[in-house]
Structures are given as C-alpha cells and as structure tokens.
Write an enzyme that holds these catalytic residues in place. Structure first.
Site, PDB file in Angstrom:
ATOM      1  N   LYS A   1      24.742 -34.096  75.111  1.00 30.32           N
ATOM      2  CA  LYS A   1      24.736 -35.563  75.036  1.00 30.32           C
ATOM      3  C   LYS A   1      26.144 -36.162  74.993  1.00 30.32           C
ATOM      4  CE  LYS A   1      20.167 -36.092  72.953  1.00 30.32           C
ATOM      5  NZ  LYS A   1      19.365 -36.740  71.913  1.00 30.32           N
TER       6      LYS A   1
ATOM      7  N   GLY B   1      24.762 -36.441  65.188  1.00 32.21           N
ATOM      8  CA  GLY B   1      24.390 -37.069  66.447  1.00 32.21           C
ATOM      9  C   GLY B   1      23.099 -37.860  66.367  1.00 32.21           C
TER      10      GLY B   1
HETATM   11  P1  ATR Z   1      22.151 -33.685  65.078  1.00 34.31           P
HETATM   12  O1  ATR Z   1      22.611 -33.869  66.486  1.00 34.31           O
HETATM   13  O2  ATR Z   1      20.779 -33.078  64.953  1.00 34.31           O
HETATM   14  O3  ATR Z   1      22.292 -34.922  64.253  1.00 34.31           O
HETATM   15  P2  ATR Z   1      24.536 -32.655  63.853  1.00 34.31           P
HETATM   16  O4  ATR Z   1      25.363 -33.657  64.599  1.00 34.31           O
HETATM   17  O5  ATR Z   1      25.046 -31.261  63.708  1.00 34.31           O
HETATM   18  O6  ATR Z   1      23.094 -32.523  64.473  1.00 34.31           O
HETATM   19  O7  ATR Z   1      24.267 -33.275  62.386  1.00 34.31           O
HETATM   20  C1  ATR Z   1      23.484 -32.600  61.438  1.00 34.31           C
HETATM   21  C2  ATR Z   1      23.269 -33.508  60.242  1.00 34.31           C
HETATM   22  O8  ATR Z   1      22.396 -32.852  59.313  1.00 34.31           O
HETATM   23  C3  ATR Z   1      24.526 -33.848  59.464  1.00 34.31           C
HETATM   24  O9  ATR Z   1      24.387 -35.120  58.899  1.00 34.31           O
HETATM   25  C4  ATR Z   1      24.515 -32.742  58.394  1.00 34.31           C
HETATM   26  O10 ATR Z   1      25.248 -33.055  57.251  1.00 34.31           O
HETATM   27  P3  ATR Z   1      26.855 -32.740  57.179  1.00 34.31           P
HETATM   28  O11 ATR Z   1      27.498 -33.857  57.920  1.00 34.31           O
HETATM   29  O12 ATR Z   1      27.143 -32.717  55.723  1.00 34.31           O
HETATM   30  O13 ATR Z   1      27.033 -31.399  57.847  1.00 34.31           O
HETATM   31  C5  ATR Z   1      23.043 -32.715  58.066  1.00 34.31           C
HETATM   32  N1  ATR Z   1      22.588 -31.462  57.433  1.00 34.31           N
HETATM   33  C6  ATR Z   1      22.520 -30.249  58.017  1.00 34.31           C
HETATM   34  N2  ATR Z   1      22.008 -29.349  57.141  1.00 34.31           N
HETATM   35  C7  ATR Z   1      21.753 -30.015  55.981  1.00 34.31           C
HETATM   36  C8  ATR Z   1      21.207 -29.667  54.718  1.00 34.31           C
HETATM   37  N3  ATR Z   1      20.822 -28.400  54.457  1.00 34.31           N
HETATM   38  N4  ATR Z   1      21.084 -30.628  53.781  1.00 34.31           N
HETATM   39  C9  ATR Z   1      21.469 -31.894  54.037  1.00 34.31           C
HETATM   40  N5  ATR Z   1      21.989 -32.302  55.213  1.00 34.31           N
HETATM   41  C10 ATR Z   1      22.122 -31.377  56.184  1.00 34.31           C
END
Ligand code: ATR
Length: 278
Positions: free
Chosen positions: A65, A129
């Site tokens: 994306k 994202g």
């Molecule tokens: P996507 O495109 O699915 O949004 P991403 O850009 O990698 O994927 O973002 C993942 C999101 O999930 C982020 O907000 C991440 O938090 P961080 O910014 O602190 O990394 C969040 N996230 C991932 N695993 C998590 C968990 N176990 N608990 C809470 N938030 C989580």
C-alpha cells in the site's frame, strides 16, 4: 473487456474477486477481476507491465500500500492523509491513487451497523497502517471526540499531528476534539471503540479496560474471522455490541468499484452472502 486485479502477498485468500464479481453481476457491468501475487521488490515493475497491457485498475493490499502511494502521479486527500493507497486507476498512462479503507469503515459503522458517528465519542486503537487509513474519514464523520491510543504512544501523537496539520480537514477538526492519549486504564468511556491494532492476530489481551466502554458501546475490530474473535468476545462479555470487519471489506470494495465504474453497487446482499460463508 475491462480488467482489474487485487495485488498483494499473500493474496490467495482474498475475497475481493468474489465481491467484485457479485458487484458486476448486480450492476450489469462487464469486467474481469483476478488475484495477483507479486514478490517484494517487484511491485513497481509489475505494475508498469500491467498498465502497458491495458489493466484498468487494481486494489492493492499488504505489503504494497505504501509503494502504491509512491508510484501514483495523482493522489486523493485520503491517500495524502493515510500515506497509503489501496485503489489505483489507470487513465491515459497516468496512475491515480485513492484509499477506500476508511470510508468503507465509516459506511459499515453508520449504514450497516446503524451507529451515528456525528457527536459521538470514538476511540481508535492502533497507529499503524490500518489506523492511518481510517482516521481521516472518521474525522470527516464529525464525532465530538476522537482519541487515538497506541502501545507506542509517540506513533499515536505523530498520526494525530499529521491530521491536525492537514488543511482540508480544518472544518471537521473544528467540530472534533482530536487527541492522542496513552493506552492505560485512565481512558474515559467511549460510544465506539475501533481496534486497528495487529494485537488480535497475536492473541493479545484486549489493550483497554472495560471502563473505556459506554453501556451498549459499538466495539469494532477491523479484522474478521478468527483474528477478530478474542477482542470481540471480550467486548460481548462486557455487554458491548461487537462487530467484525467483514462489512468494512465489502464497503471499501464498493467504493473502489464506484471509482472505477461510476456505479455504486448494492452491498447488503453481498455482505449477507459472505456472512453465510459464501
Ligand atoms: P497494520 O497495517 O495492520 O496497521 P502495522 O502498521 O504494523 O500494521 O501496525 C500494527 C499496529 O498494531 C500498531 O499500532 C502496533 O502498535 P505499535 O505501534 O506499538 O507497534 C499495534 N500492535 C501490534 N501488536 C500489538 C499488541 N500485541 N498489543 C497492542 N498493539 C499491538
């Protein structure tokens, strides 16, 4: 015949070809829509080949994306705000990018789930994202308050600052209190809570306390299927109204279809069919 694709990696389980085939048959449009898996590093070159072959448009999914946004010569406001594109259109050799994820979410919440966003208090969990794609259209829906909360607080602050800085949303911002708050138990109670984190995939515990839910709150997970279950089951045990992201998937597809074909397809029968396992 006009041809379209969904491009990603992996893409084998994408429901988009089925959804767009149903839209085409419901609106009497003639088109083809297929899946294409592309290896990382080959996205831009593959897109140029496909455009030369006459492809009319494509949906772009993980992990391309951001590259789709970068490749385009024209970007909608939604793309500028999200920093990512999920819908590309090709006309006269030019690439136009849009992002229909956020408007798909808003339509599913307001039209399909019957939850008014204007004047409500909304909590958006996550700042990756998925959250970035949702925030602009959520703001334009005019909630009284919109709080972004994320495990890494600095990312939530950056996302909120980017939206404050964007001139085209000033009208919406003047109505909406837009804040980044730390993820902890001191969050106030919300009418709508949207999980845009990848936490469910890892089977993580819900990142908020039950006190963050107003009675009868709508609790939305942008994922669907098993990935959404942990969060939504927790919400149901708190007396909230759980909703998964299947409707968002159908609504974002409908907006892409409209961009390409100028015709708005009916979404209710397509969503009902998917809910029955179709
Ligand atoms: P996507 O495109 O699915 O949004 P991403 O850009 O990698 O994927 O973002 C993942 C999101 O999930 C982020 O907000 C991440 O938090 P961080 O910014 O602190 O990394 C969040 N996230 C991932 N695993 C998590 C968990 N176990 N608990 C809470 N938030 C989580």
């Amino acid at each position: 015949m006009d041809s379209y694709l969904v491009i990603g990696n992996p893409v084998a389980h994408s429901k988009s070809p089925h959804i767009h085939a149903r839209f085409a048959s419901l609106t009497g449009q003639t088109l083809t829509y297929e899946r294409l898996q592309v290896e990382p590093g080959h996205f831009a070159a593959r897109m140029r080949e496909l455009i030369d072959q006459g492809l009319k448009g494509c949906n772009v999914t993980v992990p391309f994306k951001l590259e789709a946004c970068a490749l385009a010569q024209e970007r909608s406001d939604r793309v500028h705000l999200a920093g990512a594109a999920n819908t590309l259109s090709f006309q006269a050799g030019r690439i136009q990018a849009d992002n229909t994820d956020g408007i798909g979410l808003v339509r599913d919440i307001e039209v399909n789930a019957g939850q008014t966003l204007r004047g409500s208090r909304v909590l958006l969990l996550g700042a990756g994202g998925a959250a970035a794609g949702a925030l602009g259209p959520l703001l334009l829906a005019g909630p009284a308050q919109l709080v972004v909360s994320n495990r890494t607080e600095a990312k939530a602050r950056e996302l909120v600052a980017r939206h404050h800085a964007h001139a085209s949303l000033q009208a919406a911002l003047s109505r909406t209190e837009l804040l980044a708050l730390p993820l902890d138990a001191s969050l106030p109670a919300f009418d709508v809570v949207i999980n845009a984190t990848a936490g469910s995939l890892a089977g993580a515990a819900p990142p908020i306390a039950a006190s963050a839910l107003q009675p009868n709150a709508l609790v939305y997970d942008m994922m669907y299927g098993p990935a959404a279950q942990a969060f939504l089951q927790w919400a149901a045990t708190q007396g909230a109204r759980p909703r998964d992201g299947l409707g968002m998937l159908v609504e974002q597809a409908a907006e892409s279809f409209f961009i390409w074909r100028g015709v708005r397809p009916p979404t209710a029968p397509v969503l009902a069919h998917l809910r029955q396992g179709g």
